[in-house]
Design a protein around this motif. Structure first.
Motif, PDB file in Angstrom:
ATOM      1  N   LEU A  43       0.757  -1.288  -0.083  1.00 33.02           N
ATOM      2  CA  LEU A  43       0.015  -0.018   0.194  1.00 33.02           C
ATOM      3  C   LEU A  43       0.855   1.329   0.072  1.00 33.02           C
ATOM      4  CD1 LEU A  43      -2.569  -0.994   2.525  1.00 33.02           C
ATOM      5  CD2 LEU A  43      -2.716  -0.895   0.032  1.00 33.02           C
ATOM      6  N   ASP A  44       2.047   1.164   0.728  1.00 36.54           N
ATOM      7  CA  ASP A  44       3.147   2.358   0.771  1.00 36.54           C
ATOM      8  C   ASP A  44       3.385   2.736  -0.549  1.00 36.54           C
ATOM      9  OD1 ASP A  44       2.894   2.857   3.327  1.00 36.54           O
ATOM     10  OD2 ASP A  44       4.559   1.705   4.060  1.00 36.54           O
ATOM     11  N   GLY A  45       3.472   1.383  -1.391  1.00 39.19           N
ATOM     12  CA  GLY A  45       4.174   1.680  -2.837  1.00 39.19           C
ATOM     13  C   GLY A  45       3.188   2.241  -4.020  1.00 39.19           C
ATOM     14  N   ILE A  46       2.046   2.417  -3.728  1.00 37.87           N
ATOM     15  CA  ILE A  46       0.934   2.830  -4.472  1.00 37.87           C
ATOM     16  C   ILE A  46       1.251   4.328  -4.918  1.00 37.87           C
ATOM     17  CG2 ILE A  46      -1.421   3.482  -5.255  1.00 37.87           C
ATOM     18  CD1 ILE A  46      -2.026   0.885  -3.303  1.00 37.87           C
ATOM     19  N   GLY A  47       1.546   4.402  -6.199  1.00 36.75           N
ATOM     20  CA  GLY A  47       2.079   5.819  -6.569  1.00 36.75           C
ATOM     21  C   GLY A  47       0.755   6.873  -6.923  1.00 36.75           C
ATOM     22  N   ALA A  48       1.157   8.125  -7.160  1.00 39.44           N
ATOM     23  CA  ALA A  48      -0.172   9.001  -7.594  1.00 39.44           C
ATOM     24  C   ALA A  48      -0.905   8.491  -8.998  1.00 39.44           C
ATOM     25  CB  ALA A  48       0.430  10.498  -7.624  1.00 39.44           C
ATOM     26  N   ARG A  49      -1.887   8.670  -8.939  1.00 40.49           N
ATOM     27  CA  ARG A  49      -3.036   8.332 -10.240  1.00 40.49           C
ATOM     28  C   ARG A  49      -3.434   9.553 -10.654  1.00 40.49           C
ATOM     29  NH1 ARG A  49      -0.273   4.281  -8.965  1.00 40.49           N
ATOM     30  NH2 ARG A  49      -1.004   2.104  -9.167  1.00 40.49           N
ATOM     31  N   GLN A  50      -3.665   9.398 -12.110  1.00 39.00           N
ATOM     32  CA  GLN A  50      -4.254  10.845 -12.778  1.00 39.00           C
ATOM     33  C   GLN A  50      -5.679  11.148 -12.324  1.00 39.00           C
ATOM     34  OE1 GLN A  50      -3.875   9.408 -16.858  1.00 39.00           O
ATOM     35  NE2 GLN A  50      -1.740  10.013 -17.216  1.00 39.00           N
ATOM     36  N   THR A  51      -6.315  10.126 -12.070  1.00 41.30           N
ATOM     37  CA  THR A  51      -7.748  10.704 -11.334  1.00 41.30           C
ATOM     38  C   THR A  51      -8.099   9.905 -10.383  1.00 41.30           C
ATOM     39  OG1 THR A  51      -8.677   8.673 -12.609  1.00 41.30           O
ATOM     40  CG2 THR A  51      -8.414  10.704 -13.837  1.00 41.30           C
ATOM     41  N   LEU A  52      -9.209  10.250  -9.398  1.00 42.26           N
ATOM     42  CA  LEU A  52      -9.587   9.682  -8.241  1.00 42.26           C
ATOM     43  C   LEU A  52      -9.707   8.323  -8.508  1.00 42.26           C
ATOM     44  CD1 LEU A  52     -10.216  10.034  -5.346  1.00 42.26           C
ATOM     45  CD2 LEU A  52     -12.298  10.767  -5.763  1.00 42.26           C
ATOM     46  N   LEU A  53     -10.702   8.050  -9.639  1.00 42.52           N
ATOM     47  CA  LEU A  53     -11.224   6.842  -9.730  1.00 42.52           C
ATOM     48  C   LEU A  53     -10.058   5.678  -9.989  1.00 42.52           C
ATOM     49  CD1 LEU A  53     -13.471   4.715 -10.521  1.00 42.52           C
ATOM     50  CD2 LEU A  53     -13.206   5.612 -12.906  1.00 42.52           C
ATOM     51  N   ARG A  54      -8.890   5.968 -10.641  1.00 45.15           N
ATOM     52  CA  ARG A  54      -8.064   5.246 -10.794  1.00 45.15           C
ATOM     53  C   ARG A  54      -7.283   4.899  -9.613  1.00 45.15           C
ATOM     54  NH1 ARG A  54      -4.785   6.643 -16.566  1.00 45.15           N
ATOM     55  NH2 ARG A  54      -6.528   6.026 -18.099  1.00 45.15           N
ATOM     56  N   THR A  55      -7.143   6.145  -8.683  1.00 46.33           N
ATOM     57  CA  THR A  55      -6.538   6.108  -7.415  1.00 46.33           C
ATOM     58  C   THR A  55      -7.212   5.071  -6.451  1.00 46.33           C
ATOM     59  OG1 THR A  55      -5.477   8.128  -7.593  1.00 46.33           O
ATOM     60  CG2 THR A  55      -5.756   7.258  -5.256  1.00 46.33           C
ATOM     61  N   LEU A  56      -8.512   5.069  -6.557  1.00 44.02           N
ATOM     62  CA  LEU A  56      -9.466   4.301  -5.831  1.00 44.02           C
ATOM     63  C   LEU A  56      -9.177   2.904  -6.233  1.00 44.02           C
ATOM     64  CD1 LEU A  56     -12.590   6.407  -5.508  1.00 44.02           C
ATOM     65  CD2 LEU A  56     -10.919   5.918  -3.622  1.00 44.02           C
ATOM     66  N   LEU A  57      -9.050   2.356  -7.404  1.00 43.75           N
ATOM     67  CA  LEU A  57      -9.113   1.187  -8.173  1.00 43.75           C
ATOM     68  C   LEU A  57      -7.739   0.557  -7.675  1.00 43.75           C
ATOM     69  CD1 LEU A  57     -10.562   1.606 -11.604  1.00 43.75           C
ATOM     70  CD2 LEU A  57     -11.472   0.531  -9.569  1.00 43.75           C
ATOM     71  N   ALA A  58      -6.788   1.220  -7.668  1.00 44.98           N
ATOM     72  CA  ALA A  58      -5.422   0.961  -7.294  1.00 44.98           C
ATOM     73  C   ALA A  58      -5.277   0.668  -5.976  1.00 44.98           C
ATOM     74  CB  ALA A  58      -4.225   2.030  -7.426  1.00 44.98           C
ATOM     75  N   ASP A  59      -5.822   1.286  -4.992  1.00 39.35           N
ATOM     76  CA  ASP A  59      -6.038   0.827  -3.697  1.00 39.35           C
ATOM     77  C   ASP A  59      -6.704   0.086  -3.189  1.00 39.35           C
ATOM     78  OD1 ASP A  59      -4.589   3.537  -3.141  1.00 39.35           O
ATOM     79  OD2 ASP A  59      -6.215   4.746  -2.629  1.00 39.35           O
ATOM     80  N   PHE A  60      -8.021  -0.197  -4.193  1.00 38.03           N
ATOM     81  CA  PHE A  60      -8.847  -1.560  -3.747  1.00 38.03           C
ATOM     82  C   PHE A  60      -8.258  -2.682  -4.223  1.00 38.03           C
ATOM     83  CE2 PHE A  60     -11.824  -4.388  -5.963  1.00 38.03           C
ATOM     84  CZ  PHE A  60     -12.676  -4.772  -4.770  1.00 38.03           C
ATOM     85  N   TRP A  61      -7.429  -2.545  -5.590  1.00 36.69           N
ATOM     86  CA  TRP A  61      -6.812  -4.021  -6.148  1.00 36.69           C
ATOM     87  C   TRP A  61      -5.924  -4.538  -5.323  1.00 36.69           C
ATOM     88  CZ3 TRP A  61      -7.592  -7.282  -9.614  1.00 36.69           C
ATOM     89  CH2 TRP A  61      -6.585  -7.866 -10.096  1.00 36.69           C
ATOM     90  N   ILE A  62      -4.829  -3.696  -4.397  1.00 38.32           N
ATOM     91  CA  ILE A  62      -3.961  -4.433  -3.629  1.00 38.32           C
ATOM     92  C   ILE A  62      -4.752  -5.241  -2.475  1.00 38.32           C
ATOM     93  CG2 ILE A  62      -2.153  -4.051  -1.998  1.00 38.32           C
ATOM     94  CD1 ILE A  62      -1.332  -4.003  -4.775  1.00 38.32           C
ATOM     95  N   GLY A  63      -5.756  -4.667  -1.939  1.00 40.15           N
ATOM     96  CA  GLY A  63      -6.706  -5.377  -0.825  1.00 40.15           C
ATOM     97  C   GLY A  63      -7.339  -6.518  -1.400  1.00 40.15           C
ATOM     98  N   TRP A  64      -7.891  -6.438  -2.708  1.00 40.92           N
ATOM     99  CA  TRP A  64      -8.710  -7.489  -3.240  1.00 40.92           C
ATOM    100  C   TRP A  64      -7.583  -8.563  -3.571  1.00 40.92           C
ATOM    101  CZ3 TRP A  64      -8.442 -10.538  -7.775  1.00 40.92           C
ATOM    102  CH2 TRP A  64      -9.569 -11.421  -7.729  1.00 40.92           C
ATOM    103  N   LEU A  65      -6.422  -8.417  -4.045  1.00 42.23           N
ATOM    104  CA  LEU A  65      -5.580  -9.378  -4.253  1.00 42.23           C
ATOM    105  C   LEU A  65      -4.859 -10.281  -3.197  1.00 42.23           C
ATOM    106  CD1 LEU A  65      -3.300  -7.655  -6.934  1.00 42.23           C
ATOM    107  CD2 LEU A  65      -4.882  -9.721  -7.435  1.00 42.23           C
ATOM    108  N   PHE A  66      -4.652  -9.509  -2.054  1.00 41.91           N
ATOM    109  CA  PHE A  66      -4.601  -9.992  -0.856  1.00 41.91           C
ATOM    110  C   PHE A  66      -5.455 -10.933  -0.263  1.00 41.91           C
ATOM    111  CE2 PHE A  66      -4.393  -9.984   4.011  1.00 41.91           C
ATOM    112  CZ  PHE A  66      -3.107 -10.193   4.199  1.00 41.91           C
TER     113      PHE A  66
END
Length: 536
Positions: A43-66
Motif C-alpha cells: 500500500l505504501d508503494g501505490i503511486g499517484a494516479r491521474q484521476t481519483l477513480l484510478r487511485t481508488l481502483l489501485a487502492d482496492f486492487w491491492i486489498g482484493w488481491l491480498f
C-alpha cells in the motif's frame, strides 16, 4: 514497495495466502506478522494516479488481491463438497474454490481503499488499516446473509488462552486489534510515530496473552452435578446420506455406536440393598447427542423407528438428535426444516428447534425457482430446499440445565445467538453438525475453532456432535474436556461442564467493538489531518 506489474500482483496474493498458515489446523500466527507488513508496504508503494477513480481502483486492487490469496488458501476445501455427488455438482467447483473467494475478497479491497483515504507517512497509518478491516469484517458477518468464516481475529486465537479476549470485545474487536498488532513490524523503520505505535502493539499483545492466562487460572473447569453427556460420532460417509436404501443402515449404526458407548460409562453408585427403599427416579440425567441429519428420515412417519428409539433410550436418558422435520400448513402445503429433536425415554418427541440461519446454495437456493427451472438444485438435493426457523430459543430439560441448539454453521454467528440468551440464559450450547461433506481437509478444523470462539464469547460450554468429526466437549472457556478425532467412530462420555457468568460480550454484544472502532477511526483521522496541515 517498488514492485510493479506481475511481481506486485503475485506478492499481494502470496501474502494473503501466507496469512492462512495461522488458521486451523496449522495454527502458526507468526505467519501473519509477515503477511500484514507486506500488505502495508504494498500500500505504501501505490503511486499517484491521474484521476481519483484510478487511485481508488489501485487502492482496492491491492486489498482484493491480498484477500483473494487469503480466501482461496483458506477455503479451497469447499470444492470437496461438490465431489460428494460429482455428477451433479463438479461443474461448480470453480465457483466454490475461486468464485466465493473472489466475492469475499471484495471486503478486503474495500478495507484498503478506505484506509488509503487517510494514509500518511506516520506509523499510525496501520491504525486506520486496522479500523478499516474491523469495519468490513463486521459487515462481512451479516451482509448478504453473512459469511464470517475465518475472520482475521481467528488468526490471533489458536489456543484457549488466546481465545479469552473474545469474551470482552467479540471476534470483530479481535480482528481490529489483530490487524494492528500483525502489521506493527512494518513501521519499525518509520521515522514518525514508530515508538508509540510499536509500544501500543506490544501492550495489546501482552494484554491479550495476559488476560487469557489470568482468566483461565482464575476459573478452573467445573461440572454440573447429576448431568452427563454422551456425544455420538457414527462416522457415516456423506455419500450414503443420499442413498434412501441406506437409511435403515444409518439408523442402525447410530444406535449401535450409542449402545457401545453406554458400556464405557462409569458405573452408577448402588442405590440401596436389602430392605432399604430404592428410589425409582433416576439420580443422574444422561443427554445423548447425535449429529446433524443423524436421523435420515422423517421420524414421525416411521413408527418402527420410534419404537426402536424407545427401546434404546434408558430411564434417565434423553436423546438430542439432528433430523428433518415436516410441518403441514393450513393450506395443505408442507414445509421442511433442518431441526434438532429432543426425544425422551418413551420415544416421544418432547421438543424441537428448527435451524434459523440456512446455508445459501447448500440448504436453499437464492432465486430458487430460476435455478430449479435450469435443473440446478441445492447441495442437500431437496426440491425447494429447507425453510428457516423463526428464532433461536433454549430448550428446557427436567433435571438438567437448558441448552441452546445450533445446527451446523449457526454456531459461527455469536451476534445472532447473543440476543436469544439475554433473558433466558441456557446452561450450554449443542452444536449438531455434519462436516462429512469436506472429508479430511482444514474445513472441519476451522468450523470447530469458530464454534469454540462463539462459546467462549458467550461464556457457555460447547457440546458438539459431528457426523465424521470433530466432536468435542469444551468448558465455557474453550478448554477441551474430551474430543473425537476427524474420521473416528465412537462416543464421548463426559460430565457436563458448568456455564460461566455472563460475559461482557453476551451482555453488550458488539458495543465494545463499536467503541473501539470509532476511537480507532477518530485517532487515525485526527493524526492524518494534523500531518496534512503540517505538510501544507
Amino acid at each position: 514497495m517498488l514492485l510493479e506489474g506481475l511481481p506486485r500482483v503475485l506478492a499481494a496474493i502470496a501474502a494473503g495466502a501466507l496469512a492462512t498458515l495461522a488458521l486451523p489446523p496449522i495454527d502458526f500466527p507468526a505467519s501473519a506478522f509477515v503477511a500484514f507488513p507486506v500488505l502495508v508496504w504494498l500500500l505504501d508503494g501505490i503511486g499517484a494516479r491521474q484521476t481519483l477513480l484510478r487511485t481508488l481502483l489501485a487502492d482496492f486492487w491491492i486489498g482484493w488481491l491480498f484477500g483473494f490469496g487469503y480466501f482461496v488458501a483458506g477455503l479451497w476445501w469447499l470444492g470437496s463438497a461438490m465431489l460428494v455427488d460429482a455428477a451433479a455438482f463438479a461443474v461448480f467447483i470453480p465457483f466454490a474454490v475461486l468464485g466465493l473467494p473472489a466475492v469475499c475478497a471484495v471486503y478486503f479491497g474495500l478495507s484498503t481503499m478506505l484506509a488509503r483515504r487517510f494514509w500518511s507517512h506516520s506509523a499510525f497509518r496501520i491504525l486506520v488499516l486496522a479500523a478499516s478491516f474491523g469495519l468490513f469484517e463486521w459487515l462481512r458477518s451479516f451482509v448478504l446473509t453473512g459469511f464470517p468464516w475465518n475472520e482475521i481475529g481467528v488468526l490471533a486465537a489458536p489456543t484457549p488462552m488466546l481465545m479469552q479476549s473474545v469474551s470482552l470485545v467479540g471476534i470483530h474487536g479481535i480482528s481490529l486489534l489483530a490487524v494492528f498488532v500483525f502489521a506493527a513490524p512494518a513501521v519499525l523503520a518509520d521515522r514518525h510515530g514508530r515508538v508509540p505505535v510499536v509500544t501500543l502493539a506490544v501492550l495489546i499483545a501482552a494484554g491479550h496473552i495476559g488476560y487469557g492466562y489470568v482468566r483461565l487460572a482464575a476459573n478452573p473447569t467445573k461440572f454440573v452435578d447429576g448431568t452427563r453427556v454422551s456425544v455420538v460420532q457414527a462416522n457415516i460417509p456423506q455419500s450414503d446420506k443420499f442413498d434412501e436404501a441406506a437409511a435403515q443402515k444409518i439408523f442402525a449404526r447410530q444406535i449401535a455406536v450409542t449402545e457401545k458407548g453406554r458400556e464405557a460409562r462409569p458405573a452408577k453408585p448402588e442405590q440401596g440393598t436389602g430392605a432399604k427403599i430404592v428410589e425409582t427416579a433416576p439420580q443422574e440425567r444422561t443427554l445423548i447427542v447425535w449429529a446433524e441429519s443423524s436421523l435420515p428420515f422423517i421420524l414421525t412417519e416411521r413408527p418402527e423407528a420410534i419404537a426402536r428409539l424407545a427401546d434404546m433410550i434408558e430411564p434417565g436418558e434423553m436423546l438430542i438428535a439432528g433430523a428433518p422435520r415436516i410441518e403441514t400448513l393450513a393450506s395443505g402445503r408442507e414445509r421442511l426444516y433442518n431441526s434438532v429433536l429432543v426425544i425422551d425415554d418413551n420415544g416421544e418427541i418432547v421438543d424441537a428447534r428448527d435451524k434459523v440461519h440456512l446455508v445459501p446454495f447448500g440448504e436453499y437456493m437464492p432465486f430458487g425457482r430460476f435455478f430449479e427451472s435450469l435443473g440446478i438444485m441445492n447441495l442437500s438435493q431437496m426440491p425447494g430446499g429447507f425453510s428457516a426457523g423463526s428464532a433461536h430459543d433454549p430448550v428446557p430439560i427436567d433435571g438438567s440445565p437448558s441448552f441452546l441448539p445450533l445446527v451446523c454453521y449457526e454456531a459461527i454467528f455469536p451476534a445472532e445467538i447473543a440476543p436469544s440468551i439475554a433473558k433466558d440464559r441456557p446452561g450450554f450450547l449443542v452444536n449438531d453438525t455434519n462436516d462429512g461433506w469436506f472429508g479430511n481437509t482444514p474445513g472441519p478444523y476451522q468450523h470447530l475453532r469458530l464454534a469454540e470462539l462463539s462459546a467462549v464469547a458467550l461464556g457457555l460450554p460447547l457440546i458438539r456432535a459431528a457426523n465424521t468429526g470433530i466432536s468435542v466437549v469444551t468448558d465455557a472457556y474453550g478448554r477441551e474436556i474430551d474430543a473425537l478425532a476427524l474420521g473416528a467412530t465412537g462416543t464421548i462420555e463426559s460430565a457436563l461442564p458448568a456455564a460461566a457468568p455472563a460475559t461482557p460480550y453476551s451482555r453488550l454484544r458488539n458495543l465494545p467493538f463499536f467503541v473501539l472502532l470509532v476511537a480507532s477511526f477518530a485517532i487515525s483521522v485526527s493524526i492524518w489531518l494534523f500531518i496534512s496541515r503540517q505538510l501544507d
